[in-house]
Motif scaffolding. Structure first.
Motif, PDB file in Angstrom:
ATOM      1  N   VAL A   1       2.096   1.618  -3.515  1.00  0.00           N
ATOM      2  CA  VAL A   1       1.008   2.047  -4.408  1.00  0.00           C
ATOM      3  C   VAL A   1       0.784   3.554  -4.263  1.00  0.00           C
ATOM      4  CG1 VAL A   1      -1.498   1.893  -4.791  1.00  0.00           C
ATOM      5  CG2 VAL A   1      -0.140  -0.195  -4.578  1.00  0.00           C
ATOM      6  N   GLN A   2       0.741   4.031  -3.021  1.00  0.00           N
ATOM      7  CA  GLN A   2       0.525   5.461  -2.782  1.00  0.00           C
ATOM      8  C   GLN A   2       1.693   6.286  -3.326  1.00  0.00           C
ATOM      9  OE1 GLN A   2      -2.233   6.982  -1.779  1.00  0.00           O
ATOM     10  NE2 GLN A   2      -1.198   8.927  -2.139  1.00  0.00           N
ATOM     11  N   ASN A   3       2.918   5.828  -3.086  1.00  0.00           N
ATOM     12  CA  ASN A   3       4.086   6.545  -3.596  1.00  0.00           C
ATOM     13  C   ASN A   3       4.047   6.614  -5.117  1.00  0.00           C
ATOM     14  OD1 ASN A   3       5.037   6.912  -1.005  1.00  0.00           O
ATOM     15  ND2 ASN A   3       6.636   5.390  -1.163  1.00  0.00           N
ATOM     16  N   ARG A   4       3.739   5.490  -5.757  1.00  0.00           N
ATOM     17  CA  ARG A   4       3.683   5.458  -7.220  1.00  0.00           C
ATOM     18  C   ARG A   4       2.607   6.415  -7.728  1.00  0.00           C
ATOM     19  NH1 ARG A   4       1.765   3.765 -11.909  1.00  0.00           N
ATOM     20  NH2 ARG A   4       3.172   2.853 -13.433  1.00  0.00           N
ATOM     21  N   LYS A   5       1.459   6.426  -7.059  1.00  0.00           N
ATOM     22  CA  LYS A   5       0.369   7.324  -7.453  1.00  0.00           C
ATOM     23  C   LYS A   5       0.837   8.781  -7.418  1.00  0.00           C
ATOM     24  CE  LYS A   5      -4.280   8.635  -6.033  1.00  0.00           C
ATOM     25  NZ  LYS A   5      -5.333   8.458  -5.032  1.00  0.00           N
ATOM     26  N   GLU A   6       1.540   9.167  -6.352  1.00  0.00           N
ATOM     27  CA  GLU A   6       2.041  10.537  -6.238  1.00  0.00           C
ATOM     28  C   GLU A   6       3.070  10.845  -7.326  1.00  0.00           C
ATOM     29  OE1 GLU A   6       3.583  10.900  -2.272  1.00  0.00           O
ATOM     30  OE2 GLU A   6       1.594  10.785  -1.356  1.00  0.00           O
TER      31      GLU A   6
ATOM     32  N   GLU B   1       4.105   2.711 -17.696  1.00  0.00           N
ATOM     33  CA  GLU B   1       3.019   1.849 -17.257  1.00  0.00           C
ATOM     34  C   GLU B   1       3.556   0.456 -16.993  1.00  0.00           C
ATOM     35  OE1 GLU B   1      -0.108   2.762 -16.590  1.00  0.00           O
ATOM     36  OE2 GLU B   1       0.421   4.807 -17.108  1.00  0.00           O
TER      37      GLU B   1
ATOM     38  N   GLU C   1       0.825  -1.208   0.000  1.00  0.00           N
ATOM     39  CA  GLU C   1       0.000   0.000   0.000  1.00  0.00           C
ATOM     40  C   GLU C   1       0.861   1.260   0.000  1.00  0.00           C
ATOM     41  OE1 GLU C   1      -3.280   0.474  -0.474  1.00  0.00           O
ATOM     42  OE2 GLU C   1      -3.251  -1.667  -0.916  1.00  0.00           O
TER      43      GLU C   1
ATOM     44  N   VAL D   1       3.365   9.369 -10.303  1.00  0.00           N
ATOM     45  CA  VAL D   1       2.669   9.423 -11.599  1.00  0.00           C
ATOM     46  C   VAL D   1       1.980  10.771 -11.765  1.00  0.00           C
ATOM     47  CG1 VAL D   1       0.662   8.494 -12.850  1.00  0.00           C
ATOM     48  CG2 VAL D   1       2.399   6.938 -11.931  1.00  0.00           C
ATOM     49  N   GLU D   2       1.331  11.228 -10.712  1.00  0.00           N
ATOM     50  CA  GLU D   2       0.643  12.526 -10.770  1.00  0.00           C
ATOM     51  C   GLU D   2       1.628  13.662 -11.027  1.00  0.00           C
ATOM     52  OE1 GLU D   2      -2.548  14.743 -11.201  1.00  0.00           O
ATOM     53  OE2 GLU D   2      -2.645  12.598 -10.776  1.00  0.00           O
TER      54      GLU D   2
END
Length: 131
Positions: free
Chosen positions: A28-33, A47, A25, A35-36
């Motif tokens: 996942v959160q780090n990757r989301k940040e 991807e 988790e 990517v944004e």
């Protein structure tokens, strides 16, 4: 993320399954940040799983097959993966800092601290087995 998914599947103990789920988790959160931030800068994020993530997952599968899902081996493998991630962050924060702005530095420092905390939990569990 893939390495944690594999580690969670290979682990037999509930505490390890929960730990690796939590670590996944965080990733996942780090990757989301990240990517944004890439999108905000006008870039196109990669991807899928990177080659290093795929290699790490296969390596863990092979080690688990030979060790019978041994707790210490799983922890050793995860600590190794965490070491690689932390070195990548250190390189960016120390050597490539001129390529990032203050906001990006703050995000990377926060992510580094989260990853270091996860690393230290794995190391502590692994070291406890030596006693």
């Amino acid at each position: 993320m893939e390495g944690y998914k594999t580690a969670e599947a290979e682990a037999q103990e509930t505490d390890l399954k929960m730990l690796f789920s939590d670590m996944m988790e965080t990733s996942v959160q780090n990757r989301k940040e990240l990517v944004e931030e890439v999108k905000n800068l006008g870039g196109t994020p990669d991807e899928g799983t990177r080659v290093t993530g795929k290699f790490f997952r296969v390596w863990m599968d092979v080690k688990a097959a030979f060790t019978g899902n041994d707790r210490k081996t799983i922890l050793d493998s995860c600590e190794y993966g965490e070491d690689v991630i932390l070195e990548t962050y250190k390189k960016t924060l120390i050597h490539d800092h001129q390529d990032t702005n203050f906001s990006e530095q703050a995000m990377l420092n926060k992510q580094y601290a989260l990853l270091k905390s996860d690393h230290d939990k794995v190391k502590q569990l692994r070291d406890a087995m030596a006693n």
